[in-house]
Scaffold this active site. Sequence first.
Site, mmCIF file in Angstrom:
data_model
loop_
_atom_site.group_PDB
_atom_site.id
_atom_site.type_symbol
_atom_site.label_atom_id
_atom_site.label_comp_id
_atom_site.label_asym_id
_atom_site.label_seq_id
_atom_site.Cartn_x
_atom_site.Cartn_y
_atom_site.Cartn_z
ATOM 1 C CB CYS A 119 3.035 -76.295 7.483
ATOM 2 S SG CYS A 119 3.790 -75.102 8.593
ATOM 3 C CG HIS A 261 4.014 -75.207 3.687
ATOM 4 N ND1 HIS A 261 3.249 -74.180 4.193
ATOM 5 C CD2 HIS A 261 5.047 -75.365 4.543
ATOM 6 C CE1 HIS A 261 3.791 -73.751 5.310
ATOM 7 N NE2 HIS A 261 4.900 -74.450 5.556
ATOM 8 C CG ASN A 291 5.771 -71.235 7.112
ATOM 9 O OD1 ASN A 291 4.544 -71.406 7.101
ATOM 10 N ND2 ASN A 291 6.615 -72.204 7.420
HETATM 11 O O1 UT7 Z 1 6.677 -75.204 7.722
HETATM 12 C C1 UT7 Z 1 7.923 -75.705 8.024
HETATM 13 C C2 UT7 Z 1 8.634 -74.627 8.808
HETATM 14 N N1 UT7 Z 1 10.041 -74.703 8.864
HETATM 15 C C3 UT7 Z 1 10.866 -74.691 7.806
HETATM 16 O O2 UT7 Z 1 10.497 -74.755 6.680
HETATM 17 C C4 UT7 Z 1 12.342 -74.565 8.122
HETATM 18 C C5 UT7 Z 1 13.216 -75.178 7.064
HETATM 19 N N2 UT7 Z 1 14.577 -74.722 7.273
HETATM 20 C C6 UT7 Z 1 15.016 -73.552 6.767
HETATM 21 O O3 UT7 Z 1 14.290 -72.860 6.078
HETATM 22 C C7 UT7 Z 1 16.449 -73.176 7.013
HETATM 23 O O4 UT7 Z 1 17.086 -74.206 7.750
HETATM 24 C C8 UT7 Z 1 16.611 -71.824 7.790
HETATM 25 C C9 UT7 Z 1 16.206 -70.675 6.909
HETATM 26 C C10 UT7 Z 1 15.769 -71.823 9.057
HETATM 27 C C11 UT7 Z 1 18.070 -71.621 8.194
HETATM 28 O O5 UT7 Z 1 18.884 -71.632 7.019
HETATM 29 P P1 UT7 Z 1 20.195 -72.541 6.952
HETATM 30 O O6 UT7 Z 1 20.817 -72.280 5.669
HETATM 31 O O7 UT7 Z 1 19.777 -73.957 7.266
HETATM 32 O O8 UT7 Z 1 21.055 -71.941 8.126
HETATM 33 P P2 UT7 Z 1 21.758 -72.712 9.329
HETATM 34 O O9 UT7 Z 1 20.786 -73.031 10.407
HETATM 35 O O10 UT7 Z 1 22.612 -73.818 8.786
HETATM 36 O O11 UT7 Z 1 22.726 -71.576 9.860
HETATM 37 C C12 UT7 Z 1 23.835 -71.094 9.062
HETATM 38 C C13 UT7 Z 1 24.468 -69.926 9.784
HETATM 39 C C14 UT7 Z 1 24.757 -70.220 11.254
HETATM 40 O O12 UT7 Z 1 25.963 -69.556 11.581
HETATM 41 P P3 UT7 Z 1 27.331 -70.383 11.701
HETATM 42 O O13 UT7 Z 1 27.085 -71.419 12.743
HETATM 43 O O14 UT7 Z 1 27.553 -70.978 10.332
HETATM 44 O O15 UT7 Z 1 28.319 -69.322 12.086
HETATM 45 C C15 UT7 Z 1 23.619 -69.552 11.978
HETATM 46 O O16 UT7 Z 1 23.968 -69.146 13.271
HETATM 47 O O17 UT7 Z 1 23.591 -68.813 9.768
HETATM 48 C C16 UT7 Z 1 23.382 -68.345 11.107
HETATM 49 N N3 UT7 Z 1 22.019 -67.847 11.178
HETATM 50 C C17 UT7 Z 1 21.705 -66.572 10.874
HETATM 51 N N4 UT7 Z 1 22.449 -65.528 10.486
HETATM 52 C C18 UT7 Z 1 21.835 -64.367 10.258
HETATM 53 C C19 UT7 Z 1 20.878 -68.523 11.510
HETATM 54 N N5 UT7 Z 1 19.836 -67.696 11.429
HETATM 55 C C20 UT7 Z 1 20.309 -66.484 11.046
HETATM 56 C C21 UT7 Z 1 19.714 -65.242 10.786
HETATM 57 N N6 UT7 Z 1 20.515 -64.225 10.392
HETATM 58 N N7 UT7 Z 1 18.396 -65.044 10.915
#
Ligand code: UT7
Length: 335
Positions: A119, A261, A291
């Site tokens: 990225c 980005h 993205n």
């Molecule tokens: O170019 C660089 C590319 N990458 C990035 O920029 C990634 C940067 N990170 C992010 O954007 C965020 O970390 C994400 C959008 C990927 C995830 O958001 P988050 O707020 O960090 O969620 P999390 O991983 O802390 O998960 C929170 C909860 C979890 O459930 P529990 O354990 O709290 O019960 C996950 O299992 O959300 C759950 N979860 C989802 N629920 C519904 C994770 N993905 C999903 C989903 N739909 N797609």
Amino acid sequence: MEGINLNQIGVSFKGSGSYVPNQILTNHDISEKVDTSDEWIKSRTGISQRRISGLEEDVSQMGYKAALKAIKMTNWDIETIDLIILATSTPNDLFGSAPSIQEKLGANNAVAFDLTAACSGFLFAAITASQFLKTGSYKRAIVIGSDQLSSYVDWNDRRSCILFGDGAGAIAIEATNEFDNLIGFDMRTDGQRGCFLNLSSQNNQDVIVNNINCSTGGFSSITMNGQEVYKFAVREVPLIIDNLLKKNKYSSENVDWLLLHQANKRILDSVGDRLNISKGKILSNLSNYGNTSAATIPLILDEAVRNNKIKQNDVIATSGFGAGLSWGAALIRWG
Ligand code: UT7
């Protein structure tokens, strides 16, 4: 346009172009495949939909279409282009996809090669091209960011598949001896944190003959530790931009546009807050495209140029960040 001209001291940004595929994949569509919802994706990322390349499309075709639009904006004669750099992590030919863009454009005098920095790739490529121009080695360059991550996303992994889409963007840069519109830049890599975001080779084994083994080609799907990448972005991006501004004696008030980005709306907002840059100056098209990796920066830049948001001489603070881990920033004046 070959030859050393030591009078060339700077670069000028002359044109932009972009291309996105027609297929639209909405959050609702994804929620039919994995356990997620439009509401969750929108609130956690700001993304509503993304574009997916058709079967007949690839990185060089998308990149070609974006590059052609950028060149049309300049009125350059194609033969005068010296350099084409394609930033991509998903080339349709691992030996390089830039040469096929050169061929499609008919830019017979340009050297063309790929550059991979995920990225951060477009930003690194634009800075690299600018160095060739500033030294006087070359006069005109096309820098393209084109990626087709949809081919490598694990569409059963709800933690990552919601983020990515396909697209391409390009800019045209020219050497000039009158001013320098690349005001400053910085680029960083931290391989120790590289394990947080990968698109690795599969490492399958084969036997060539007798006891001679080899690994066969092919790649796994994208793996991502979203929380670690998120923490990395909200910490490093404001720091690198802030240092760049200070080094060049600029303040946030001198910045017309913050062009980051497009990874997550919450990352954009957090970086804007930390830099004290108001929401109205933060460019965002995440909602429509998600993205698109190396394509995000030139894609949104082109949108903003074409709808007259970004005007001649506007100051843009831009930053790319992602796998590597890698990140970088540039302070540019458009035009
Ligand atoms: O170019 C660089 C590319 N990458 C990035 O920029 C990634 C940067 N990170 C992010 O954007 C965020 O970390 C994400 C959008 C990927 C995830 O958001 P988050 O707020 O960090 O969620 P999390 O991983 O802390 O998960 C929170 C909860 C979890 O459930 P529990 O354990 O709290 O019960 C996950 O299992 O959300 C759950 N979860 C989802 N629920 C519904 C994770 N993905 C999903 C989903 N739909 N797609």
